[in-house]
Design a protein around this motif. Structure first.
Motif, PDB file in Angstrom:
ATOM      1  N   GLN A 128       0.828  -1.203   0.000  1.00  0.00           N
ATOM      2  CA  GLN A 128       0.000   0.000   0.000  1.00  0.00           C
ATOM      3  C   GLN A 128       0.864   1.256   0.000  1.00  0.00           C
ATOM      4  OE1 GLN A 128      -3.545   0.275   0.110  1.00  0.00           O
ATOM      5  NE2 GLN A 128      -3.507  -1.903  -0.382  1.00  0.00           N
ATOM      6  N   GLY A 129       0.615   2.141  -0.978  1.00  0.00           N
ATOM      7  CA  GLY A 129       1.306   3.420  -1.021  1.00  0.00           C
ATOM      8  C   GLY A 129       2.704   3.393  -1.598  1.00  0.00           C
ATOM      9  N   SER A 134       1.322   3.471  -5.814  1.00  0.00           N
ATOM     10  CA  SER A 134       1.447   4.687  -6.610  1.00  0.00           C
ATOM     11  C   SER A 134       2.389   4.372  -7.763  1.00  0.00           C
ATOM     12  CB  SER A 134       2.010   5.822  -5.751  1.00  0.00           C
ATOM     13  OG  SER A 134       2.269   6.963  -6.540  1.00  0.00           O
TER      14      SER A 134
END
Length: 377
Positions: free
Chosen positions: A183-184, A203
């Motif tokens: 995540q991220g 991302s």
């Protein structure tokens, strides 16, 4: 006074007639011989740095074109950036700035996301070799031409080579044991893999291979995938990350796209057109052999010489990828052409992968039998 005709002997007729016929044939054949000796040089650029193994694979194609044409076609093979940047080769070929290019469809997926289906699409159970078979025998070739020429109006023709081995999930600072860890993360990939990894909360930045390490050094990305152990090792992935995750659904059925300017292609004699097309099939075998030899050597070197920790991507992460693919497909199949390609691949995979999965030997069982403990070490 009447003329007395002398009888013509069969030997005399054959001798004089043969000479006359031979002279006529020679007169007709001469221009063809001259034509056959004329050469044309194709300016071809790849999307790969000169040091990448993909450039060697592009050269295997170029060498086969030259050999099969008896030198009538020669190829001036250039690396990425020699004329245009890696992501720009398609436009350059369409516009005639380049005669040909060696690339992948994911690099022009920004024009139409369906481009990525011809190399970095969803996995319905069929592997890269079986999806390349779909290109040739399942309607993929015709759908590709429809996209490139009818929908996008691009002045190119294209051929495909090398069913690539599954591309690793990639390089990370730490071992990835769950999807939550991702995540991220600022992550590099290309094509539809961008969509599915974004769907998992990463991302994502799209970059050509030559820009990956500089982006890591600048902090633009924190983790990445490119393609294979050899390419990754050559551009120094092991110097910036020590955890290499193998196995993924983000790009599990890709192959090279070889494109030629359509006007140029159609101006060639039919035998030269055939050579440009079928040299891709010949390069298939050469590319795959080189890949198996070099990728396996470099994976061993990454572990034994470079201190890289190689891990199999956990099944839970791959299940999360499949769920993300489901969401992406639900969205993108609203487009009629995208849906047509996906439906075609799905129908092909259901039949072909069923045969393969039902029939193939358990290679892992055999490996463990002869090399016990290696896969678990």
């Amino acid at each position: 006074m009447s003329e007395t005709k002398k009888p013509v002997s069969r030997r005399s007729f054959l001798k004089t007639g043969g000479l006359a016929a031979g002279a006529a044939a020679g007169a007709l054949a001469t221009p063809a011989i001259v034509s056959a000796q004329e050469t044309m040089t194709l300016k071809m650029q790849s999307s790969w740095p000169s040091s990448d193994i993909f450039q060697e694979m592009a050269k295997q194609y170029a060498d086969r074109v030259e050999a099969m044409s008896g030198g009538r076609l020669t190829v001036d093979l250039l690396p990425a950036g020699a004329v245009v940047q890696a992501f720009q080769v398609q436009d350059a070929v369409a516009d005639g700035v380049l005669d040909a290019a060696h690339t992948v469809t994911a690099y022009w997926y920004g024009k139409n996301k369906a481009a990525s289906l011809f190399g970095t699409g969803p996995v319905f159970g069929a592997d890269a070799s079986q999806i390349l078979a779909w290109i040739h025998f399942g309607g993929g070739k015709e759908l590709y031409a429809e996209l490139v020429q009818d929908i996008l109006g691009l002045n190119v023709v294209g051929f495909f080579a090398l069913p690539m081995p599954t591309q690793p999930l990639g390089w990370f600072k730490d071992e990835i044991t769950s999807a939550d860890q991702m995540q991220g993360l600022k992550y590099r990939t290309v094509g539809l893999a961008t969509d599915i990894m974004q769907g998992m909360g990463l991302s994502v930045t799209q970059l050509p291979g030559g820009e990956i390490v500089p982006a890591l050094e600048r902090g633009v990305i924190e983790a990445f995938e490119f393609n294979n152990p050899t390419s990754d090792r050559r551009f120094g992935a092991q110097d910036v990350s020590k955890h290499y995750m193998l196995g993924s659904y983000h790009q599990a059925a890709e192959f090279f796209e070889i494109i030629v300017n359509k006007d140029l292609y159609e101006s060639l004699d039919s035998d030269l057109q055939a050579i440009l097309e079928y040299a891709a099939e010949a390069a298939n075998t050469a590319n795959y052999g080189l890949a198996m030899d070099q990728y396996s050597k470099d994976l061993q070197a990454l572990m034994s010489e470079d201190g890289v920790n190689v891990h199999r991507t956990p099944q839970a992460i791959m299940e999360a990828q499949l769920e993300s693919w489901d969401t992406v497909l639900q969205d993108l199949t609203q487009d009629a052409f995208f849906k047509k390609v996906v439906d075609s691949q799905k129908e092909w995979s259901e039949r072909v992968a069923f045969y393969s999965l039902m029939n193939q030997a358990d290679y892992k069982l055999a490996y463990n039998h002869y090399f016990p403990g290696k896969l678990d070490s």
